[in-house]
Write a protein that holds these residues in place. Structure first.
Motif, PDB file in Angstrom:
ATOM      1  N   LEU A  49       0.676   8.191   4.698  1.00 23.69           N
ATOM      2  CA  LEU A  49       1.953   7.531   4.647  1.00 23.69           C
ATOM      3  C   LEU A  49       2.393   7.098   5.899  1.00 23.69           C
ATOM      4  N   GLN A  50       2.490   8.239   7.062  1.00 19.30           N
ATOM      5  CA  GLN A  50       2.940   7.986   8.353  1.00 19.30           C
ATOM      6  C   GLN A  50       2.293   7.019   9.033  1.00 19.30           C
ATOM      7  N   THR A  51       0.983   6.911   8.694  1.00 12.36           N
ATOM      8  CA  THR A  51       0.082   5.643   9.343  1.00 12.36           C
ATOM      9  C   THR A  51       0.400   4.305   8.862  1.00 12.36           C
ATOM     10  N   LEU A  52       0.677   4.323   7.361  1.00 10.20           N
ATOM     11  CA  LEU A  52       0.882   3.142   6.946  1.00 10.20           C
ATOM     12  C   LEU A  52       2.229   2.601   7.296  1.00 10.20           C
ATOM     13  N   LEU A  53       3.355   3.630   7.621  1.00  8.85           N
ATOM     14  CA  LEU A  53       4.581   3.291   8.134  1.00  8.85           C
ATOM     15  C   LEU A  53       4.586   2.851   9.601  1.00  8.85           C
ATOM     16  N   LEU A  54       3.587   3.283  10.437  1.00  7.32           N
ATOM     17  CA  LEU A  54       3.610   3.026  11.964  1.00  7.32           C
ATOM     18  C   LEU A  54       2.992   1.678  11.829  1.00  7.32           C
ATOM     19  N   TRP A  55       2.022   1.485  11.019  1.00  2.96           N
ATOM     20  CA  TRP A  55       1.390  -0.032  11.160  1.00  2.96           C
ATOM     21  C   TRP A  55       2.532  -1.103  10.690  1.00  2.96           C
ATOM     22  N   ARG A  56       3.265  -0.687   9.705  1.00  2.40           N
ATOM     23  CA  ARG A  56       4.223  -1.519   9.315  1.00  2.40           C
ATOM     24  C   ARG A  56       5.411  -1.941  10.300  1.00  2.40           C
ATOM     25  N   ASP A  57       5.772  -0.974  11.240  1.00  3.51           N
ATOM     26  CA  ASP A  57       6.853  -0.895  12.228  1.00  3.51           C
ATOM     27  C   ASP A  57       6.276  -1.830  13.349  1.00  3.51           C
ATOM     28  N   ILE A  58       5.007  -1.622  13.498  1.00  5.45           N
ATOM     29  CA  ILE A  58       4.215  -2.496  14.495  1.00  5.45           C
ATOM     30  C   ILE A  58       4.162  -3.986  14.425  1.00  5.45           C
ATOM     31  N   GLY A 103     -17.072  16.603   7.727  1.00  7.84           N
ATOM     32  CA  GLY A 103     -18.545  16.783   7.340  1.00  7.84           C
ATOM     33  C   GLY A 103     -18.991  16.496   5.886  1.00  7.84           C
ATOM     34  N   THR A 104     -17.635  16.176   4.928  1.00  9.91           N
ATOM     35  CA  THR A 104     -17.834  15.745   3.799  1.00  9.91           C
ATOM     36  C   THR A 104     -17.473  14.385   3.522  1.00  9.91           C
ATOM     37  N   GLY A 105     -18.559  13.338   3.101  1.00 12.58           N
ATOM     38  CA  GLY A 105     -18.504  12.009   2.978  1.00 12.58           C
ATOM     39  C   GLY A 105     -18.164  11.436   4.338  1.00 12.58           C
ATOM     40  N   GLY A 106     -18.637  11.945   5.404  1.00 20.44           N
ATOM     41  CA  GLY A 106     -18.484  11.132   6.517  1.00 20.44           C
ATOM     42  C   GLY A 106     -17.034  11.511   7.461  1.00 20.44           C
ATOM     43  N   ALA A 107     -16.106  12.584   6.625  1.00 16.84           N
ATOM     44  CA  ALA A 107     -15.082  12.772   7.429  1.00 16.84           C
ATOM     45  C   ALA A 107     -15.244  13.629   8.561  1.00 16.84           C
ATOM     46  N   ARG A 108     -14.099  13.378   9.423  1.00 17.22           N
ATOM     47  CA  ARG A 108     -14.134  14.484  10.732  1.00 17.22           C
ATOM     48  C   ARG A 108     -12.801  15.169  10.794  1.00 17.22           C
ATOM     49  N   LEU A 109     -11.914  15.093   9.758  1.00 13.07           N
ATOM     50  CA  LEU A 109     -10.740  15.722   9.705  1.00 13.07           C
ATOM     51  C   LEU A 109     -10.976  16.673   8.495  1.00 13.07           C
ATOM     52  N   THR A 110     -10.048  17.643   8.443  1.00 10.47           N
ATOM     53  CA  THR A 110      -9.620  18.613   7.157  1.00 10.47           C
ATOM     54  C   THR A 110      -8.146  18.628   6.950  1.00 10.47           C
ATOM     55  N   HIS A 111      -7.951  18.213   5.807  1.00 11.57           N
ATOM     56  CA  HIS A 111      -6.501  18.105   5.322  1.00 11.57           C
ATOM     57  C   HIS A 111      -6.519  18.319   3.911  1.00 11.57           C
ATOM     58  N   ASN A 112      -5.628  19.154   3.411  1.00  9.32           N
ATOM     59  CA  ASN A 112      -5.544  19.301   1.931  1.00  9.32           C
ATOM     60  C   ASN A 112      -4.682  18.267   1.522  1.00  9.32           C
ATOM     61  N   HIS A 113      -4.660  18.112  -0.007  1.00 10.76           N
ATOM     62  CA  HIS A 113      -4.128  17.054  -0.566  1.00 10.76           C
ATOM     63  C   HIS A 113      -2.482  16.403   0.415  1.00 10.76           C
ATOM     64  N   LYS A 114      -1.567  17.636   0.219  1.00  6.62           N
ATOM     65  CA  LYS A 114      -0.240  17.208   0.722  1.00  6.62           C
ATOM     66  C   LYS A 114      -0.493  16.507   2.199  1.00  6.62           C
ATOM     67  N   THR A 115      -1.003  17.411   3.090  1.00  3.72           N
ATOM     68  CA  THR A 115      -1.356  16.846   4.623  1.00  3.72           C
ATOM     69  C   THR A 115      -1.983  15.387   4.326  1.00  3.72           C
ATOM     70  N   GLN A 116      -2.937  15.193   3.681  1.00  2.00           N
ATOM     71  CA  GLN A 116      -3.649  13.882   3.648  1.00  2.00           C
ATOM     72  C   GLN A 116      -2.427  12.794   3.425  1.00  2.00           C
ATOM     73  N   TYR A 117      -1.664  13.170   2.211  1.00  4.91           N
ATOM     74  CA  TYR A 117      -0.825  12.245   1.619  1.00  4.91           C
ATOM     75  C   TYR A 117       0.079  11.880   2.869  1.00  4.91           C
ATOM     76  N   LEU A 118       0.739  12.837   3.530  1.00  7.45           N
ATOM     77  CA  LEU A 118       1.691  12.523   4.583  1.00  7.45           C
ATOM     78  C   LEU A 118       1.014  11.692   5.802  1.00  7.45           C
ATOM     79  N   TYR A 119      -0.179  12.191   6.145  1.00  8.26           N
ATOM     80  CA  TYR A 119      -1.146  11.421   7.298  1.00  8.26           C
ATOM     81  C   TYR A 119      -1.215   9.985   6.722  1.00  8.26           C
ATOM     82  N   MET A 156       0.783  -1.103   0.024  1.00 13.02           N
ATOM     83  CA  MET A 156       0.061  -0.125  -0.008  1.00 13.02           C
ATOM     84  C   MET A 156       0.920   1.251  -0.036  1.00 13.02           C
ATOM     85  N   ILE A 157       2.076   1.319   0.684  1.00 11.31           N
ATOM     86  CA  ILE A 157       3.039   2.290   0.715  1.00 11.31           C
ATOM     87  C   ILE A 157       3.553   2.431  -0.810  1.00 11.31           C
TER      88      ILE A 157
END
Length: 590
Positions: free
Chosen positions: A396-405, A378-394, A355-356
């Motif tokens: 990426l770091q989540t998948l890297l975190l899961w991988r290390d775990i 509020g759009t599509g059930g989302a509870r966060l507000t991120h632009n494209h780059k912020t969501q990309y990094l968010y 996935m990474i």
């Protein structure tokens, strides 16, 4: 034209009456030419009866089936010969490399040069095996599996948690003591039924405390098997770990007069007892236990690597059998246990890597393009507000975190059991909104998780969202719930990866489905991008709860959002495509 038609009908007549072998080329003689002239002039009947047509069709089917079988046999023989030729060529190349390296060695110097460059790379990547070995459980033997069935059967019929974890605080110690005695009695009875001689020796002792070693051995088998197979014992393990947790309480120990807990037998502990820890540094051990990759490789290449792995496996056995009291079964247990760990990483950690790779290869953090990852609260059930780059990094770091775990998952499991079975770490029974649960702190897990988060932060360069790890609260009551929570990561990512991987194969086999995909989604690549974009956006949007404490951007809330996306997949427009590729559900059987 009449002559040509006559030839065709004559051929059908000959096939019908069995006068022609279709494997031979048609060679017309003078008699055949005469028959053709008769048919052309109308002197011979040109019509076939219905019975003749049915017989003809049946014969043609038989001939076609025979030819198809022969074709498959020829192709199989050709493949086998090609593989043998490839193996011979590669063996010759390996022999040349070996001879060249031996010539470069000094006189009298010996060195193992049978490993190729790929095996050496694997050795370098896995040089931490000595550090991982204390957290790799030893595979069960055949005799141990027989006793494991007794433990599983005793736990399945037990109602331990139903009797103990109730909202009554009077006489709890007595209830625990009674239930533990019942389970020990069930185990003793099952052992008598399974092995009368062993059971007779066991029940000869009047007190359970006289059989302390046996009960410790039985419960350790269940814990070791569960770590090796996280998808098994999904209900029995909960009872097992909770009854062991209660047995560690000082007042219960005093009543029982013995302890039910002993350390899990690991590869490191086993080899240390045999004074054979140097075996873990042998490069051949890495070659004999590594995972053979098969994606994007030819069958011949995979078979060749499997043969090399088999040779390394046999060489390790020949090398260490007899040393330090190691039997052939002991060497096989060690190699099998390490291989189990490697395959666990393949099927649990590798989906995160895949996935990474999708995220990094399909999206540019600085250029959203057609498929933007931006989300809004509020759009599509989302509870966060991120632009494209912020969501990309968010993401990426989540998948890297899961991988290390998942990479250190065995270590985390050992630490979780240390927290759960610590006699000085008491729990409280509280209603968490999902029934009564045992609230207990997990200091070992908390410390290790901070290290994992630190490594993930350094890989991305910054941290987006909250870094709170819920442990010992109503979201993750104890370390057992923590372990169970992160066994779900592979169940989420694997079906998505398999679907995306099989798209081309399924569409090539079903032209109608291919047309549907082109008309509805614009093609295979567009469909893949739509699935990935939807998952990267709404699988990581903070949804899954009605407040930011239970969901949101915290460490555990990220997994909650992914599960929420999974629960809604049946509403997605591409859900039928998932089903066409073999998707059934995101969860296995209990």
């Amino acid at each position: 034209q009449q002559t040509k038609d006559a030839r065709g009908k004559l051929a059908l007549r000959d096939i019908l009456h069995g006068d022609v072998d279709l494997k031979e080329n048609d060679k017309k003689d003078e008699t055949e030419n005469t028959d053709i002239q008769k048919i052309a002039s109308g002197q011979m009947s040109q019509e076939l009866s219905k019975e003749d047509i049915k017989t003809l069709e049946s014969r043609l089917r038989q001939i076609k089936e025979r030819w198809e079988k022969e074709r498959l046999n020829y192709e199989a023989t050709a493949r086998e010969l090609k593989n043998q030729i490839d193996f011979a060529k590669r063996d010759a190349e390996e022999q040349k490399k070996t001879e060249k390296k031996n010539e470069q060695l000094k006189d009298g110097e010996t060195k193992d040069v049978d490993l190729d460059e790929e095996n050496k790379a694997v050795e370098l990547l896995d040089e931490q095996l000595l550090e991982r070995s204390p957290f790799i459980p030893l595979r069960l033997t055949l005799d141990e599996r027989k006793y494991l069935r007794l433990v599983t059967a005793a736990l399945e019929v037990s109602e331990y948690t139903d009797r103990v974890d109730v909202a009554r605080f009077v006489g709890k110690a007595k209830r625990i003591h009674k239930q533990l005695k019942e389970i020990c009695a069930i185990l003793s009875g099952l052992l008598v039924a399974c092995d009368y001689k062993a059971g007779q020796k066991l029940v000869a002792n009047d007190e359970f405390s006289d059989n302390e070693e046996f009960f410790q051995y039985m419960f350790e088998l269940g814990r070791r098997y569960k770590i090796l197979n996280p998808e098994r014992m999904r209900s029995a393990y909960g009872k097992l770990i909770y009854l062991l947790q209660d047995s560690q309480q000082p007042d219960i120990k005093e009543m029982m007069e013995f302890s039910l807990v002993r350390p899990i037998k690991s590869v490191h502990r086993f080899l240390d007892e045999k004074k054979m820890l140097f075996m873990l540094k042998d490069p051949l051990l890495h070659a004999a236990t590594r995972v053979i990759p098969d994606k994007g490789r030819s069958r011949a290449d995979v078979q060749y690597d499997l043969q090399k792995k088999r040779r390394a496996y046999n060489r390790v056995k020949d090398k260490y059998v007899g040393q330090g009291g190691m039997s052939e079964q002991h060497v096989e247990l060690v190699m099998g246990s390490i291989a189990d760990n490697n395959y666990f990483l393949k099927f649990n950690r590798d989906p995160c890597d895949e996935m990474i790779n999708f995220l990094r290869s399909k999206y540019d953090p600085d250029n959203p393009g057609k498929y933007s990852l931006a989300i809004g609260c509020g759009t599509g059930g989302a509870r966060l507000t991120h632009n494209h780059k912020t969501q990309y990094l968010y993401v990426l770091q989540t998948l890297l975190l899961w991988r290390d775990i998942l990479h250190d998952f065995y270590r985390l499991w050992f630490l979780a059991e240390e927290d759960l079975l610590n006699p000085d770490n008491f729990y409280r029974l509280r209603n968490t909104g999902q029934g009564l649960n045992r609230i207990q702190s997990s200091p070992n897990i908390a410390r290790e998780m901070q290290r994992v988060i630190y490594r993930a932060r350094n890989k991305v360069g910054q941290w987006i969202g909250s870094s709170v790890v819920h442990l010992g609260d109503h979201n993750v009551p104890n370390a057992f719930m923590f372990i169970d929570k992160y066994t779900q990561v592979s169940r989420i990512l694997n079906p998505i990866c398999i679907t995306l991987r099989r798209l081309e194969e399924v569409l090539s086999e079903k032209p109608g489905l291919d047309k549907y995909v082109k008309d509805t989604f614009g093609g295979c690549d567009e469909l893949r991008m739509r699935v990935l974009t939807d998952f990267f956006r709404h699988g990581f949007d903070g949804s899954g709860a009605d407040n930011f404490f239970d969901a949101g951007s915290c460490i555990d809330g990220r997994l909650t959002s992914a599960w929420n996306w999974c629960s809604l997949i049946h509403k997605k427009s591409y859900y039928p495509i998932f089903q066409m590729t073999g998707f059934a559900s995101f969860d296995g059987q209990f």
